[in-house]
Design a protein around this motif. Structure first.
Motif, PDB file in Angstrom:
ATOM      1  N   ILE A  70      44.827  42.853  45.182  1.00  0.00           N
ATOM      2  CA  ILE A  70      44.841  41.416  45.477  1.00  0.00           C
ATOM      3  C   ILE A  70      45.279  41.165  46.920  1.00  0.00           C
ATOM      4  N   GLY A  71      46.118  42.020  47.460  1.00  0.00           N
ATOM      5  CA  GLY A  71      46.518  41.888  48.861  1.00  0.00           C
ATOM      6  C   GLY A  71      45.332  42.040  49.799  1.00  0.00           C
ATOM      7  N   ARG A  72      44.478  43.024  49.515  1.00  0.00           N
ATOM      8  CA  ARG A  72      43.273  43.206  50.336  1.00  0.00           C
ATOM      9  C   ARG A  72      42.316  42.029  50.157  1.00  0.00           C
ATOM     10  N   PHE A  73      42.186  41.539  48.920  1.00  0.00           N
ATOM     11  CA  PHE A  73      41.327  40.378  48.669  1.00  0.00           C
ATOM     12  C   PHE A  73      41.801  39.176  49.489  1.00  0.00           C
ATOM     13  N   ILE A  74      43.103  38.921  49.460  1.00  0.00           N
ATOM     14  CA  ILE A  74      43.649  37.780  50.201  1.00  0.00           C
ATOM     15  C   ILE A  74      43.446  37.983  51.698  1.00  0.00           C
ATOM     16  N   ALA A  75      43.705  39.191  52.185  1.00  0.00           N
ATOM     17  CA  ALA A  75      43.562  39.467  53.619  1.00  0.00           C
ATOM     18  C   ALA A  75      42.123  39.266  54.087  1.00  0.00           C
ATOM     19  N   HIS A  76      41.169  39.559  53.235  1.00  0.00           N
ATOM     20  CA  HIS A  76      39.752  39.339  53.580  1.00  0.00           C
ATOM     21  C   HIS A  76      39.373  37.866  53.538  1.00  0.00           C
ATOM     22  N   SER A  77      40.089  37.069  52.737  1.00  0.00           N
ATOM     23  CA  SER A  77      39.651  35.704  52.437  1.00  0.00           C
ATOM     24  C   SER A  77      40.254  34.610  53.310  1.00  0.00           C
ATOM     25  N   VAL A  78      41.418  34.834  53.876  1.00  0.00           N
ATOM     26  CA  VAL A  78      42.082  33.763  54.616  1.00  0.00           C
ATOM     27  C   VAL A  78      41.600  33.729  56.061  1.00  0.00           C
TER      28      VAL A  78
END
Length: 138
Positions: free
Chosen positions: A92-100
């Motif tokens: 989820i950390g990688r997902f958030i880092a890609h999305s913001v």
């Protein structure tokens, strides 16, 4: 005289059941809108559990975008990316880092945080890549 099974009793039962069902208010994600702390707690719990599916579903149910909430949600005083790293919730950390937005990574302190992380840290790699791509675009 009314007997069970008669048309008037059936109609009365339908009206009564309809009234009961209409008066029942089921809890929903919309209730989280009333209190920002509850909303932050909801998303932080998904981050800590590394539950990206639940996280995405909550965003969709609340009709929110991660880019809209990321700058305002803090988990134990940290950004969601930093909190995911401390919780070993790398997916989820990688997902958030890609999305913001890259500007939100700077304003939340995530870019400065990455400088203190190992080069092979899974979340830090994504943040570094986003930062380098932003610098090359400017």
């Amino acid at each position: 005289m009314l007997f069970w099974g008669s048309k008037s009793t059936s109609a009365l039962a339908i009206v009564f059941i309809s009234f009961v069902l209409m008066s029942y208010t089921a809890p929903s994600h919309a209730q989280y809108r009333a209190n920002g702390d509850d909303l932050a707690l909801l998303f932080c719990s998904y981050v800590q559990a590394n539950d990206s599916t639940g996280f995405r579903n909550a965003l969709r149910d609340l009709r929110l975008r991660l880019r809209d909430i990321y700058p305002r949600v803090r988990c134990n005083g940290s950004s969601m990316i930093q909190f995911s790293a401390s919780s070993n919730a790398y997916d989820i950390g990688r997902f958030i880092a890609h999305s913001v937005l890259i500007d939100d990574l700077y304003s939340s302190g995530d870019i400065a945080w990455v400088k203190n992380q190992e080069p092979t840290h899974p979340i830090a790699e994504v943040v570094r890549a986003r930062s380098q791509a932003a610098r090359s675009d400017r």
